[in-house]
Design an enzyme around this catalytic site. Structure first.
Site, PDB file in Angstrom:
ATOM      1  CB  ILE A   1       0.148  -2.925  -1.664  1.00 10.41           C
ATOM      2  CG1 ILE A   1      -0.269  -1.609  -2.335  1.00 10.41           C
ATOM      3  CG2 ILE A   1       1.374  -3.500  -2.359  1.00 10.41           C
ATOM      4  CD1 ILE A   1       0.727  -0.483  -2.178  1.00 10.41           C
TER       5      ILE A   1
ATOM      6  CG  ASP B   1      -3.253  -6.658   8.313  1.00 10.75           C
ATOM      7  OD1 ASP B   1      -3.969  -5.885   8.996  1.00 10.75           O
ATOM      8  OD2 ASP B   1      -2.809  -6.357   7.189  1.00 10.75           O
ATOM      9  CG  ASN B   2      -2.923  -3.599  12.906  1.00 12.11           C
ATOM     10  OD1 ASN B   2      -3.472  -3.420  11.809  1.00 12.11           O
ATOM     11  ND2 ASN B   2      -2.103  -2.708  13.443  1.00 12.11           N
TER      12      ASN B   2
ATOM     13  CB  THR C   1      -5.857   0.249   7.244  1.00  9.17           C
ATOM     14  OG1 THR C   1      -4.594  -0.413   7.177  1.00  9.17           O
ATOM     15  CG2 THR C   1      -5.735   1.478   8.127  1.00  9.17           C
TER      16      THR C   1
ATOM     17  CB  THR D   1       6.798   5.964   0.019  1.00  8.16           C
ATOM     18  OG1 THR D   1       6.044   7.016  -0.602  1.00  8.16           O
ATOM     19  CG2 THR D   1       7.568   6.555   1.188  1.00  8.16           C
TER      20      THR D   1
ATOM     21  CE1 TYR E   1       4.026   6.273   4.289  1.00  5.82           C
ATOM     22  CE2 TYR E   1       4.025   7.832   2.473  1.00  5.82           C
ATOM     23  CZ  TYR E   1       4.032   6.532   2.928  1.00  5.82           C
ATOM     24  OH  TYR E   1       4.050   5.493   2.041  1.00  5.82           O
TER      25      TYR E   1
ATOM     26  CE  LYS F   1       6.165   3.381   4.139  1.00  8.25           C
ATOM     27  NZ  LYS F   1       5.990   2.004   3.701  1.00  8.25           N
TER      28      LYS F   1
ATOM     29  CG  PHE G   1       6.921   7.148  -8.076  1.00 10.58           C
ATOM     30  CD1 PHE G   1       7.168   8.479  -8.311  1.00 10.58           C
ATOM     31  CD2 PHE G   1       7.993   6.336  -7.692  1.00 10.58           C
ATOM     32  CE1 PHE G   1       8.456   9.001  -8.186  1.00 10.58           C
ATOM     33  CE2 PHE G   1       9.279   6.854  -7.567  1.00 10.58           C
ATOM     34  CZ  PHE G   1       9.509   8.183  -7.816  1.00 10.58           C
TER      35      PHE G   1
ATOM     36  CG  HIS H   1      -4.904   5.702  -2.209  1.00 11.45           C
ATOM     37  ND1 HIS H   1      -4.493   4.389  -2.194  1.00 11.45           N
ATOM     38  CD2 HIS H   1      -4.206   6.314  -1.217  1.00 11.45           C
ATOM     39  CE1 HIS H   1      -3.590   4.224  -1.248  1.00 11.45           C
ATOM     40  NE2 HIS H   1      -3.400   5.382  -0.648  1.00 11.45           N
TER      41      HIS H   1
END
Length: 329
Positions: free
Chosen positions: A12, A31-32, A35, A117, A141, A145, A169, A189
């Site tokens: 995203i 960003d590390n 992922t 989320t 998770y 959030k 969503f 996903h």
């Protein structure tokens, strides 16, 4: 305007970077790459390899790039893994948010768009979930959030850090031009897994539970196209730029599709058989999550362009078919 996108090499986040640059924003990315993918980041962005929990690096980026607003996508996000490794999630997600808010306060950055989320709601027994529905997360998770949302809320009250929290969503699809798409390892996903099966990269896809209290026994989710999602983020930033008050919005289509319906829609789009097998339920999976997203439409003026699940799947299929090994291509 100078924007820092944290987690901007992820699925995203990379779409956000792409669209922000096209809209004329000056974009820096942190960003590390745990992922994310460096190749997913638009070359016009200034890239920093590092972790959100590194406050010295955050301070350096904010000061050198004269950052005025932050998009926060950097969070561990696998429901099942969070149940098995809750401390990992509280460390990366909650501690990461604490360090970021400290850096924002110390450097007088007053605007943050937060990637939240639907998992904050838990298993809500309602046809459509509104923003004021009860919050009862069923996973670490979702709990993390919700904690992050509350941390920003209190920092707004104490330090004037204005925020928009966007409760997603299910996000799906890929950039319509085919430049970037979805590539996770491991992939968790649903739509990418279905499409990997269509490509023959999996012998079959597993449906986790077919005994839920839904019409066909499989979980029902609300899907929103990633480009529509990013449009909402940019509208949220424009909203904060009017000195408006902090807000929380759901982002979804207000239409639910079961796992079996997603498989059927994917068969239609791809023309492939897509073998399926039934497995056990996953811990932390609610039966149904469908958004009421009228608030975002009314206040932000958000108008999703992708209105059918087939249209969303088609862009994902175009990406996966052209990039069967993802960014490894």
């Amino acid at each position: 305007m100078n924007v820092l996108v944290i987690g901007g090499a992820g699925y995203i986040g990379s779409h956000a970077v792409n669209k922000l640059i096209k809209k004329g924003y000056s974009v820096s990315v942190l960003d590390n790459l745990v992922t994310g993918h460096r190749d997913a980041v638009d070359q016009s962005a200034t890239f920093y390899l590092g972790d959100i929990r590194d406050k010295a690096m955050l301070n350096q980026i904010i000061q050198e790039e004269q950052i005025e607003a932050i998009f926060h996508f950097a969070a561990s996000s696998l429901v099942g893994e969070s149940v098995e490794k809750p401390l990992k999630y509280f460390n990366n997600n909650v501690v990461g948010m604490e360090v970021l808010l400290e850096a924002m306060q110390e450097n007088n950055v007053k605007k943050i768009i937060f990637s939240s989320t639907a998992a904050v709601y838990g298993d809500v027994q309602a046809p459509l979930i509104t923003e004021d529905a009860p919050k009862a997360p069923t996973s670490p998770y979702g709990e993390s959030k919700l904690m992050m949302e509350n941390m920003i809320k209190w920092c707004d009250l104490a330090h004037g850090i204005k925020f928009v929290s966007l409760r997603y969503f299910n996000v799906a699809g890929a950039l319509s031009t085919g430049e970037i798409g979805e590539d996770h390892d491991p992939e968790t996903h649903l739509i990418p897994i279905v499409l990997q099966t269509a490509l023959g990269q999996r012998d079959a896809m597993t449906i986790f539970g077919d005994d839920y209290n839904t019409p066909d026994g499989t979980c029902i989710r609300d899907y929103v196209h990633v480009e529509d999602l990013i449009d909402a983020h940019i509208l949220a930033l424009e909203y904060l730029n009017t000195n408006a008050e902090s807000q929380i919005f759901n982002l979804g289509s207000s239409t639910g599709y079961s796992v079996k319906e997603i498989v059927e829609a994917s068969r239609k789009v791809t023309g492939k058989e897509i073998p399926v097998k039934i497995g056990e339920r996953r811990a932390g999976d609610p039966a149904k999550l469908v958004a009421a997203s009228e608030k975002a439409r009314e206040i932000l003026g958000w108008k999703p362009a992708y209105e059918t699940i087939e249209g969303i799947i088609q862009t994902a299929w175009d990406w996966h078919e052209a990039n069967p090994e993802g960014y490894a291509n």
